[in-house]
Design an enzyme around this catalytic site. Structure first.
Site, PDB file in Angstrom:
ATOM      1  N   GLY A  53       0.731  -0.992   0.128  1.00 24.80           N
ATOM      2  CA  GLY A  53      -0.039  -0.119  -0.102  1.00 24.80           C
ATOM      3  C   GLY A  53       0.819   1.170  -0.125  1.00 24.80           C
ATOM      4  O   GLY A  53       0.292   2.508   0.042  1.00 24.80           O
ATOM      5  N   CYS A  54       2.121   0.972  -0.063  1.00 24.42           N
ATOM      6  CA  CYS A  54       3.091   2.312   0.084  1.00 24.42           C
ATOM      7  C   CYS A  54       3.307   2.513  -1.625  1.00 24.42           C
ATOM      8  O   CYS A  54       3.918   1.628  -2.232  1.00 24.42           O
ATOM      9  CB  CYS A  54       4.300   2.201   0.872  1.00 24.42           C
ATOM     10  SG  CYS A  54       3.945   1.987   2.551  1.00 24.42           S
ATOM     11  N   GLN A  55       3.508   3.732  -2.010  1.00 23.22           N
ATOM     12  CA  GLN A  55       3.913   4.267  -3.146  1.00 23.22           C
ATOM     13  C   GLN A  55       5.476   3.785  -3.392  1.00 23.22           C
ATOM     14  O   GLN A  55       5.907   3.348  -4.376  1.00 23.22           O
ATOM     15  CB  GLN A  55       3.829   5.556  -3.531  1.00 23.22           C
ATOM     16  CG  GLN A  55       4.476   6.201  -4.754  1.00 23.22           C
ATOM     17  CD  GLN A  55       3.917   7.543  -4.795  1.00 23.22           C
ATOM     18  OE1 GLN A  55       3.587   8.463  -4.044  1.00 23.22           O
ATOM     19  NE2 GLN A  55       4.148   8.101  -6.017  1.00 23.22           N
TER      20      GLN A  55
END
Length: 134
Positions: free
Chosen positions: A48-50
């Site tokens: 869920g992290c860029q």
């Protein structure tokens, strides 16, 4: 780095504008101990992290010892902000901590892009999930 949430709030409120706060947050990230390469594995990546974010969590003595890293300098700084809230805390303390009030006091999420904000929430969710398993 051993900063309390209140110290983090006080430190960031010292700066007049967000450009200075960003610089300070980036400096906090540079102060984090680097994660050894062997721990930078796919199973430690936070979904869920860029940017790539790795999280290692040990709970040998009832206290969470977090090791974090990212390939993005601003994210390393945001990890330092999260570490002030959760590192060296018990599972009960992690679950009881009001992270929303902490972020509001920092006025942080309003100044992050939506993708950075989502990534920050993913990191928090992962740490809380690990605490809930205890």
């Amino acid at each position: 780095m051993s900063t309390t949430p209140q110290e983090m709030i006080d430190d960031l409120s010292f700066f007049d504008d967000w450009e200075e706060r960003y610089k300070y947050i980036i400096d906090l990230g540079r102060e984090l101990d680097p994660m050894v390469e062997d721990l930078r594995t796919n199973d430690r990546l936070v979904k869920g992290c860029q940017s790539n974010v790795w999280l290692e969590c040990r709970n040998d003595s009832g206290v969470f010892e977090l090791t974090v890293d990212s390939d993005a300098v601003i994210v390393r700084g945001l990890l330092a902000v999260v570490m002030a809230a959760y590192n060296h805390k018990s599972a009960a303390e992690i679950l009881a901590f009001d992270i929303d009030a902490y972020f509001a006091a920092l006025d942080l999420e309003r100044h992050l892009s939506p993708t950075r904000g989502n990534g920050l929430r993913a990191i928090v969710a992962k740490i809380k999930a690990l605490a809930a398993q205890v």
